[in-house]
Motif scaffolding. Structure first.
Motif, PDB file in Angstrom:
ATOM      1  N   LEU A 114      25.160 -46.571  50.159  1.00 39.41           N
ATOM      2  CA  LEU A 114      23.825 -46.705  50.738  1.00 39.41           C
ATOM      3  C   LEU A 114      23.654 -45.651  51.821  1.00 39.41           C
ATOM      4  CD1 LEU A 114      21.167 -48.320  51.039  1.00 39.41           C
ATOM      5  CD2 LEU A 114      22.378 -49.823  52.633  1.00 39.41           C
ATOM      6  N   CYS A 115      22.528 -44.947  51.803  1.00 36.51           N
ATOM      7  CA  CYS A 115      22.323 -43.865  52.758  1.00 36.51           C
ATOM      8  C   CYS A 115      20.971 -43.992  53.449  1.00 36.51           C
ATOM      9  CB  CYS A 115      22.446 -42.504  52.069  1.00 36.51           C
ATOM     10  SG  CYS A 115      21.106 -42.135  50.913  1.00 36.51           S
ATOM     11  N   ASP A 116      20.647 -43.024  54.287  1.00 36.45           N
ATOM     12  CA  ASP A 116      19.381 -42.908  55.008  1.00 36.45           C
ATOM     13  C   ASP A 116      19.156 -44.091  55.951  1.00 36.45           C
ATOM     14  OD1 ASP A 116      16.982 -42.184  56.002  1.00 36.45           O
ATOM     15  OD2 ASP A 116      15.885 -42.204  54.105  1.00 36.45           O
ATOM     16  N   PHE A 117      19.804 -44.009  57.114  1.00 38.83           N
ATOM     17  CA  PHE A 117      19.678 -45.055  58.119  1.00 38.83           C
ATOM     18  C   PHE A 117      18.708 -44.658  59.234  1.00 38.83           C
ATOM     19  CE2 PHE A 117      23.609 -45.857  55.940  1.00 38.83           C
ATOM     20  CZ  PHE A 117      23.650 -47.228  55.835  1.00 38.83           C
ATOM     21  N   ASP A 145      17.962 -40.495  39.358  1.00 38.45           N
ATOM     22  CA  ASP A 145      17.808 -39.814  38.075  1.00 38.45           C
ATOM     23  C   ASP A 145      18.355 -40.659  36.937  1.00 38.45           C
ATOM     24  OD1 ASP A 145      16.650 -37.666  39.317  1.00 38.45           O
ATOM     25  OD2 ASP A 145      18.498 -36.509  39.471  1.00 38.45           O
ATOM     26  N   ILE A 146      19.479 -41.328  37.174  1.00 39.25           N
ATOM     27  CA  ILE A 146      20.074 -42.159  36.135  1.00 39.25           C
ATOM     28  C   ILE A 146      19.170 -43.342  35.817  1.00 39.25           C
ATOM     29  CG2 ILE A 146      22.039 -43.658  35.577  1.00 39.25           C
ATOM     30  CD1 ILE A 146      23.791 -41.810  37.221  1.00 39.25           C
ATOM     31  N   VAL A 147      18.690 -44.023  36.854  1.00 35.04           N
ATOM     32  CA  VAL A 147      17.847 -45.200  36.665  1.00 35.04           C
ATOM     33  C   VAL A 147      16.554 -44.832  35.944  1.00 35.04           C
ATOM     34  CG1 VAL A 147      16.506 -46.982  37.860  1.00 35.04           C
ATOM     35  CG2 VAL A 147      18.809 -46.426  38.646  1.00 35.04           C
ATOM     36  N   ASN A 148      15.998 -43.680  36.261  1.00 38.21           N
ATOM     37  CA  ASN A 148      14.736 -43.257  35.640  1.00 38.21           C
ATOM     38  C   ASN A 148      14.918 -42.740  34.223  1.00 38.21           C
ATOM     39  OD1 ASN A 148      13.188 -43.905  37.889  1.00 38.21           O
ATOM     40  ND2 ASN A 148      13.395 -41.863  38.786  1.00 38.21           N
ATOM     41  N   ILE A 169      21.525 -55.656  61.689  1.00 42.90           N
ATOM     42  CA  ILE A 169      20.846 -54.377  61.477  1.00 42.90           C
ATOM     43  C   ILE A 169      19.964 -54.490  60.243  1.00 42.90           C
ATOM     44  CG2 ILE A 169      21.140 -51.916  61.002  1.00 42.90           C
ATOM     45  CD1 ILE A 169      23.872 -52.094  62.373  1.00 42.90           C
ATOM     46  N   ILE A 170      18.691 -54.136  60.394  1.00 43.24           N
ATOM     47  CA  ILE A 170      17.750 -54.138  59.275  1.00 43.24           C
ATOM     48  C   ILE A 170      17.633 -52.695  58.771  1.00 43.24           C
ATOM     49  CG2 ILE A 170      15.480 -54.881  58.495  1.00 43.24           C
ATOM     50  CD1 ILE A 170      15.178 -56.324  61.202  1.00 43.24           C
ATOM     51  N   HIS A 171      17.909 -52.478  57.511  1.00 44.80           N
ATOM     52  CA  HIS A 171      17.838 -51.111  56.977  1.00 44.80           C
ATOM     53  C   HIS A 171      16.393 -50.628  56.895  1.00 44.80           C
ATOM     54  CE1 HIS A 171      18.013 -47.786  54.070  1.00 44.80           C
ATOM     55  NE2 HIS A 171      19.288 -47.656  54.399  1.00 44.80           N
ATOM     56  N   ARG A 172      15.513 -51.459  56.383  1.00 42.84           N
ATOM     57  CA  ARG A 172      14.068 -51.228  56.303  1.00 42.84           C
ATOM     58  C   ARG A 172      13.626 -50.183  55.286  1.00 42.84           C
ATOM     59  NH1 ARG A 172      10.975 -50.896  61.971  1.00 42.84           N
ATOM     60  NH2 ARG A 172      12.258 -49.019  62.198  1.00 42.84           N
ATOM     61  N   ASP A 173      14.549 -49.535  54.597  1.00 43.06           N
ATOM     62  CA  ASP A 173      14.133 -48.548  53.594  1.00 43.06           C
ATOM     63  C   ASP A 173      15.055 -48.593  52.381  1.00 43.06           C
ATOM     64  OD1 ASP A 173      12.316 -46.680  52.691  1.00 43.06           O
ATOM     65  OD2 ASP A 173      13.361 -44.968  53.569  1.00 43.06           O
ATOM     66  N   LEU A 174      15.348 -49.816  51.925  1.00 47.51           N
ATOM     67  CA  LEU A 174      16.178 -49.974  50.734  1.00 47.51           C
ATOM     68  C   LEU A 174      15.366 -49.588  49.496  1.00 47.51           C
ATOM     69  CD1 LEU A 174      17.789 -53.432  51.570  1.00 47.51           C
ATOM     70  CD2 LEU A 174      18.881 -51.181  51.745  1.00 47.51           C
ATOM     71  N   LYS A 175      15.888 -48.657  48.729  1.00 51.97           N
ATOM     72  CA  LYS A 175      15.236 -48.219  47.495  1.00 51.97           C
ATOM     73  C   LYS A 175      16.246 -47.426  46.688  1.00 51.97           C
ATOM     74  CE  LYS A 175      13.148 -44.314  50.015  1.00 51.97           C
ATOM     75  NZ  LYS A 175      11.868 -43.656  50.397  1.00 51.97           N
ATOM     76  N   VAL A 176      15.938 -47.231  45.409  1.00 55.33           N
ATOM     77  CA  VAL A 176      16.897 -46.584  44.526  1.00 55.33           C
ATOM     78  C   VAL A 176      17.167 -45.148  44.967  1.00 55.33           C
ATOM     79  CG1 VAL A 176      15.188 -45.729  42.868  1.00 55.33           C
ATOM     80  CG2 VAL A 176      17.501 -46.282  42.094  1.00 55.33           C
ATOM     81  N   GLU A 177      16.184 -44.515  45.614  1.00 57.64           N
ATOM     82  CA  GLU A 177      16.381 -43.135  46.083  1.00 57.64           C
ATOM     83  C   GLU A 177      17.460 -43.052  47.165  1.00 57.64           C
ATOM     84  OE1 GLU A 177      12.003 -43.434  44.854  1.00 57.64           O
ATOM     85  OE2 GLU A 177      13.568 -44.699  45.724  1.00 57.64           O
ATOM     86  N   ASN A 178      17.756 -44.160  47.823  1.00 57.93           N
ATOM     87  CA  ASN A 178      18.752 -44.160  48.890  1.00 57.93           C
ATOM     88  C   ASN A 178      20.101 -44.701  48.436  1.00 57.93           C
ATOM     89  OD1 ASN A 178      17.084 -42.980  50.787  1.00 57.93           O
ATOM     90  ND2 ASN A 178      16.330 -44.926  51.578  1.00 57.93           N
TER      91      ASN A 178
END
Length: 310
Positions: free
Chosen positions: A56-59, A3-6, A36-45
């Motif tokens: 960092l979340c959602d592993f 929300d902050i970034v947007n 370990i590869i996270h594979r879903d790095l994005k601002v939502e996480n």
């Protein structure tokens, strides 16, 4: 954090701190044996904690398996690998080797580096370099950095380095962290110490009859001012007051507005008392609970005006 970034354009110092903490988390993952590869790095996480840290979340998509397709792979093997990738990654953050398995590039932790490049672009410009998730543009790394931008010019080299089609040409996360430390030295910013700068979020949506009121929210990226224990206690009490209000609504609306006025007044005094003695003149934080209370108070006042009640 999304929300902050947007909502606002982050200053270079804020981009530096958010991206540094994100890269530090990725560096920890990549330093494991096996990496370990996270594979879903994005601002939502990315989560912004009450203490101002980035988490960092959602592993759920994380893996230690490296995919190394070669000319011996059959179409069935490539299809199975592609299905697994599609189930565990976000399209616009996928690296070229994830999209085109026939390139025979290994899919390893370098896929996270590509995603970090996309994330840094998003932090700087509030939009994704591959917003439409177009495969052809991703496969050719066809994106544009704003030519007239000088504010975030220092990050362009990292973005370009991360968004390389061949994963072997991308930097390691450790080398990115080293570059961020060098940038921090030039900016006289100590990344190992808490920041006292405030990140101010203003929702300036055009006002309409049904639109919510403008909300101003101040968030510390890491603050050492004031008395945190008192502030947290007041905010905890705010949450309790909100729960009481919802209980009143569920039980019946007969005496809602009378209790609402008393409850909201109590909350205001508690938050005001918690900030006494702080270096700041006032606490300007709008949490979801206080937003709810504010909206109920305005509704109460409107009804009172219409019915001429006191």
């Amino acid at each position: 954090m999304e929300d902050i970034v947007n909502s606002i354009r982050l200053s270079p110092r804020h981009v530096l701190r958010v991206f540094f903490q994100t890269c530090s988390a990725v560096a920890h993952l990549h330093s494991q044996t096996p990496p370990i590869i996270h594979r879903d790095l994005k601002v939502e996480n990315l989560l912004l904690t009450t203490g101002g840290s980035i988490k960092l979340c959602d592993f759920g998509s994380a893996t230690t398996e490296h995919v190394a397709p070669d000319h011996s792979w059959t179409a069935t093997e490539r299809g199975l690998a592609d299905d697994e990738i599609q189930q565990n990654t976000t399209p616009m953050y996928r690296s070229p080797e994830m999209i085109d398995l026939y390139s025979n590039h290994p899919i390893c932790e370098m896929a996270d580096i590509w995603a970090l490049g996309c994330l840094l672009y998003k932090l700087c410009y509030r939009e994704h370099p591959f917003e439409d998730s177009a495969k052809l543009r991703i496969l050719s790394a066809n994106y544009k950095l704003p030519s007239d931008d000088t504010t975030h010019l220092m990050f362009h080299s990292i973005i370009r380095a991360c968004l390389q089609v061949n994963p072997a040409d991308r930097p390691t996360v450790d080398s990115i962290v080293a570059q961020l430390y060098a940038m921090a030295d030039k900016m006289r910013e100590n990344l190992d110490q808490p920041s006292t700068e405030l990140l101010t979020l203003t929702n300036s949506a055009p006002h309409t009859s049904n639109a919510p009121p403008t909300i101003t929210q101040e968030v510390d990226l890491q603050t050492d001012e004031g008395n945190p224990s008192q502030v947290h206690a007041a905010l905890h009490s705010t949450g309790q007051q909100a729960q009481k209000l919802f209980g009143i609504v569920k039980g019946g609306a007969g005496n809602l507005f009378k209790k609402l006025k008393d409850s909201s007044s109590t909350v205001v005094h508690q938050v005001a008392n918690a900030t006494q003695g702080s270096k700041r003149p006032s606490l300007d934080i709008a949490y979801i609970t206080s937003r709810i209370l504010g909206q109920f108070v305005r509704m109460y006042n409107n009804l009172c005006t219409e019915s001429h009640c006191t």
